[in-house]
Design an enzyme around this catalytic site. Structure first.
Site, short mmCIF file in Angstrom:
data_model
loop_
_atom_site.label_atom_id
_atom_site.label_comp_id
_atom_site.label_asym_id
_atom_site.label_seq_id
_atom_site.Cartn_x
_atom_site.Cartn_y
_atom_site.Cartn_z
CB CYS A 194 -0.96 0.00 1.19
SG CYS A 194 -0.15 -0.06 2.81
CG HIS A 325 -4.47 1.03 4.19
ND1 HIS A 325 -3.73 0.28 3.31
CD2 HIS A 325 -5.58 1.45 3.48
CE1 HIS A 325 -4.34 0.23 2.13
NE2 HIS A 325 -5.46 0.92 2.22
CG ASN A 341 -7.99 1.64 -0.44
OD1 ASN A 341 -6.79 1.49 -0.23
ND2 ASN A 341 -8.91 1.05 0.30
#
Length: 372
Positions: A194, A325, A341
């Protein structure tokens, strides 16, 4: 002897009759249970087709079906929560356990010394944050809370059907409009990268403002960022330094594999990050920086995000003192951020985005502004 045989036959008859009576009594219940199970299996098959799921064996398929059914119960519980304004439903992650979801997607890792600074910063910014909330919520101008009756379009099959809201408010800063050709959201897949996708994704959005559309390599960061742990996690600043020097090559020349690799000795650099600036802190800092740059940020992603399909996320279980994240803020929408995202276009709303209420989940504790 005949008496015993007759007696045995008699009792066998009585037992068989009793069993049949019990079976007929349960037949309606079993029929109902069977109908429910069949409906769930049909929904699972639909889920497999929609999200192109293929399992290695029948045993694995049945195991995923059981996980799918458990997740449906959790989704129903979330949608029944009167405090929650987000909508939850079946999406591409509906066959994953919570443990699999965490291991695969929640891998942003901050060094211990930086984490101490992070916690200190949160304490110092607390009072400023409260002042900012009063200031921005009281305005009706550039950053005012404009109402919108249009719900974001979801790209998933949902269970139960979404009936909650309210929808996100109109965005007063929106990189999908600032950009002349907003790049599509990518999918990090089973690799905990991520940090690489948020770093490159924010840079791609920034470059798209001037019309550049070439997708840049995320795998280059995974393989070549020395101070991060590849698919096992990482954080922003080491990635930014690679983006500055040597810079990034095109995605097509260094393709994403979703696994650890060896840094290539030769590749053609096509874009370099000029510099980056730490803008962590209160909402006012993020709002001031957002018009000139999408903001890669670290946040605490709650497990409930696994099944998000709409509305504004107000998570009750994501304390601000943790980060797991990396994502990108691309819009200010009233009292919520629009966030880009890295879980593909079939997750979330608007092909890979989520709306999260400002002041939650540690958003702003670590945030950066990029310069091209």
């Amino acid at each position: 002897m005949m008496t015993y045989a007759c007696s045995l036959l008699f009792w066998r008859f009585v037992f068989a009759t009793a069993v049949l009576i019990c079976l007929f009594k349960d037949v309606e219940v079993e029929s109902q249970d069977g109908a429910v199970e069949l409906a769930l299996m049909q929904q699972f098959e639909q889920f497999m087709v929609e999200h192109e799921k293929v399992y290695d064996s029948l045993e694995e398929k049945m195991r995923r079906f059981e996980i799918f059914k458990d997740n449906l119960k959790k989704i129903e519980e979330l949608n029944a929560d009167p405090e929650q304004t987000a909508i939850f439903g079946v999406n591409v992650m509906a066959d994953l356990t919570r443990e699999e979801f965490r291991a695969r997607y929640l891998t942003y890792r901050m060094p211990d010394d930086r984490r101490e600074n992070f916690l200190t910063r949160l304490e110092l910014d607390h009072e400023e944050e409260e002042e900012d909330e009063e200031e921005w919520e009281g305005r009706d101008g550039r950053f005012g809370l404009l109402k919108s009756t249009k719900k974001p379009k979801t790209t998933t099959t949902t269970y139960p059907p979404p009936t909650k809201g309210p929808p996100p408010q109109a965005c007063t800063i929106d990189w999908r409009k600032i950009s002349s050709n907003y790049p599509s959201v990518d999918d990090q897949k089973q690799c905990g990268s991520c940090w690489a996708f948020a770093s490159v994704g924010a840079f791609e959005v920034l470059l798209s403002k001037s019309g550049k559309t070439t997708k840049l390599s995320k795998q280059e960061l995974v393989d070549c960022t020395k101070d991060n742990d590849m698919c096992e996690g990482g954080w922003f600043e080491p990635a930014f330094k690679v983006m500055e020097n040597p810079g990034l090559c095109a995605e097509k020349d260094y393709k994403y594999t979703a696994k650890n690799g060896t840094c290539k000795s030769k590749f053609t650099v096509i874009e370099k990050l000029k510099s980056f600036k730490d803008v962590s802190g209160s909402d006012s800092k993020l709002i001031a920086a957002l018009p000139t740059s999408p903001l890669p940020i670290a946040m605490n992603c709650n497990d409930d995000m696994q099944w998000y399909v709409g509305g504004v996320m107000i998570s009750k279980y994501c304390p601000a003192n943790e980060t797991n994240h990396a994502v990108v803020i691309v819009g200010l929408c009233g009292d919520a951020w629009r966030i880009r995202n890295s879980w593909g276009t079939k997750w979330g709303v608007e092909q890979g985005h989520i709306y999260i209420k400002r002041g939650t989940c540690g958003i702003g504790g670590y945030a950066y502004q990029l310069f091209a």
